[in-house]
Enzyme design. Sequence first.
Site, mmCIF file in Angstrom:
data_model
loop_
_atom_site.group_PDB
_atom_site.id
_atom_site.type_symbol
_atom_site.label_atom_id
_atom_site.label_comp_id
_atom_site.label_asym_id
_atom_site.label_seq_id
_atom_site.Cartn_x
_atom_site.Cartn_y
_atom_site.Cartn_z
ATOM 1 N N ASN A 287 0.911 -1.192 0.103
ATOM 2 C CA ASN A 287 -0.005 -0.087 -0.202
ATOM 3 C C ASN A 287 0.954 1.382 -0.084
ATOM 4 O OD1 ASN A 287 -2.415 -1.914 0.728
ATOM 5 N ND2 ASN A 287 -1.399 -1.832 2.581
ATOM 6 N N GLU A 320 8.733 -4.875 -1.065
ATOM 7 C CA GLU A 320 7.595 -3.731 -0.784
ATOM 8 C C GLU A 320 7.857 -2.266 -1.341
ATOM 9 O OE1 GLU A 320 4.760 -5.461 -0.765
ATOM 10 O OE2 GLU A 320 5.841 -7.282 -0.112
#
Length: 878
Positions: A287, A320
């Site tokens: 995210n 990530e």
Amino acid sequence: MCRTHAQADVASGVNIQGRELLPTNVIPKHYHITLEPDFQKLTFDGTVVIDLDVEEDSKSISLHTLEIDIHKAKITSGGQTVSSSPKVSYNETTQVSTFDFDNAVTKGAKAQLEIQFTGQLNDKMAGFYRSTYNNPDGTQGLLAVSQMEPTDARRAFPCFDEPSLKAEFTVTLVADKKLTCLSNMDVASESEIKDGKKAVTFNKSPLMSTYLVAFVVGELNYIETNDFRVPVRVYAPPGQDIEHGRFSLDLAAKTLAFYEKVFGIDFPLPKMDQIAIPDFAQGAMENWGLVTYRVVDLLLDEKVSGATTKERVAEVVQHELAHQWFGNLVTMDWWDGLWLNEGFATWASWYSCNVFYPEWKVWETYVTDNLQRALALDSLRSSHPIEVPVKRADEINQIFDAISYSKGSCVLRMISTYLGEDVFLEGVRRYLKKHAYGNTQTGDLWAALGDASGKSVEEVMDVWTKHVGYPVVTVTEKDEKTIQVKQNRFLRTGDVKPHEDTVIFPVFLGLRSKDGIDESLTLDKREDSFEVPSTEFFKLNANHTGLYRTSYTPERLEKLGEAAKKGLLSVEDRAGMIADAGALASSGYQKTSGVLNLLKGFDSENEFIVWSEIISRVAAVQAAWIFEDKAVRDGLEAFQRELVSPRAHQMGWEFSESDGHIEQQFKAMLFGSAGLCGDEKIIAAAKEMLKKFIAGDKSAIHPNIRGSVFSIALKYGGKEEYDAVLNFYRTSTNSDERNTALRSLGRANSPELIKRTLDLLFSGEIKDQDIYMPTQGLRSHPEGIEALFTWMTENWDELVKRFPPQLSMLGTLVSIFTSSFTKKEQLAKVEKFFEGKSTNGFEMSLAQSLDAIRSKVAWVERDGEDVAKWVKDNKYSA
């Protein structure tokens, strides 16, 4: 099929190449989402106001919702109410809610859709969900957290849940004053409202896809660093030592700065948060500005975790953070381009890890880890192309696999070797700059790389991404200076049909000879001959950057074994050569006895990675022969013992501060391998360590060998050892320690202890995210494999209820419960069980499991006698 200019009030989806897509009559531009979780009712109330551009005169608007109750909706345009109570209908199959109204909104106008709704704070680790943790005082705490990728934003708020429909997001979270509220952006304002609650509004986000939106509400602690241009934090719930986030925090700050330099674009958000979530289905989720992690993949206590765990944490964090550019800033336009996200982030995490920790030698590990994972899955008939056509939501989850991640990254490694790393990264920078805040297809990346290199990249690479599988390259020698090379599709089952062998791959031969490495040779036809400096010494696929297997004659393989001893081959070459030989034996290209002889000849090898591949190839033979005659199985174990025990004793199992990262892993691997194949001295040492450990001496077992000590003690022990390891799981508060204990329990193979392990799965004592862990040890013995399948058949309805097929966990579990079988009658048993059942959501995993069983059936049928004879001739069995 092309997209039609449908009438204005089309309510169903649009179909592009069979994809289920929303109608395109309106386009979302901005969402204002307000959510208020209720920790008592386990629900959340929400309002979303969506600003829309009207592309066609419209009397209906369709968007995605799932398990959301819509209370009220209103459509306005140009300051006027178009409808204060549109008719709402729902299509369960496509998860689409449609709002119909009488007065049309006109093409070119701006419109607003406001919806009030309630959703479930579910326990399925999808959408806006609840996660539980233990407070230091023993009470249970609750967090509201989110996981939207791939198609679960629609569980959190009504939205246009497709990656190409990017919009800006303003988020407001309403919660108790004492709770922390987090989202993708930094806080714009905070105000007190009714009943001791606050409303926290975050700044507007840049354009982004719905699957990247994130919210967290709960009691949290954090640490912060200002070593990067914007603040970087690590958050964790109470009960976790927040200082264990220090390694990931510092690494994140350094990695963001590094990626800014490498990608040539600044990180565009005002802060970067990373948070440890106690219930989390995946490893982590990228995210934008708020990365969520499993606890064990973010928090690291170097006192209780070994070198392997540290490497895993670094890899996950860097993966990530690579997504913040590759995936978040530039996003694939549909899920068939998932590999653009995952393949690149995987490659980038290895690339950056190598820069930050050169002593870890991660590109060596890459050959035995990522490359083998890709080659293993892609050798099955039921594999899929890197660019895989996906149409429905329940298909999308299934492609988050070794093809999108590992094969995707291997293709990028191959092209970066072919173009040169500097040219490759220049192409990446051009790609990111050109498409920032937009959506792309694979061809856009090839175009940028072609632009940077002046080479026709798309022509070469399209074959690799659009077709399933890869070739085996067979090498024969014509004379002293010429080799003949031929490519064919490789299947693990060894039964390629002519119609499956039509694709000609551009194979980069990477010829290693006495003159060095020649990267210029490409096999772009079925068969060709190439000149080499001398056939005295040569090897193809230098350093194994190419995505194929190489089949040599037995004589050449023997010569390469000699070359390895003389130091003429790199570590990657030696490990890759062993991997190829093992895979070719399993599929019938070579005899298994030939591979066992090759491995026997590597007893003087000194490198960790090569030993890792030797051990894993012996393990592959043992796994295929696990239901065969005990004398042969014992013989293979004796062979393993002869291979690894001398080296294990020589290196020892004491660890000191001066041991390097790789040496620690090497010692640990040899200790575990020798102990589990019956080395008496190591078994005794493991039992002694466990005894001291139980008596309260926590330093008796070094973290590097904790899992091995538990596994050895359980395999060669009984109830006492089992109770000790289970008690350790129950009393430890460290996730890594608890996972190690869980993974080991299944090694105990008495009927009573197998039952106790299986009883744990639905006992409520293990989080759903960890349910697969106790099953790992059970797959190491025939009794456990049989018991796993029986348990699955008896608990199938509950499994489907807990792990809905449209989420990814069920497919993983089906694979675990079935793929270790090796016999025809076992294969028939699995097929019979699933006959007549809906396999939507896990059909790919099931097909791959069945293929894996078929390959072992064929292997044992082909080489059963060969292995039995080799074991006997080499005096490993009576």
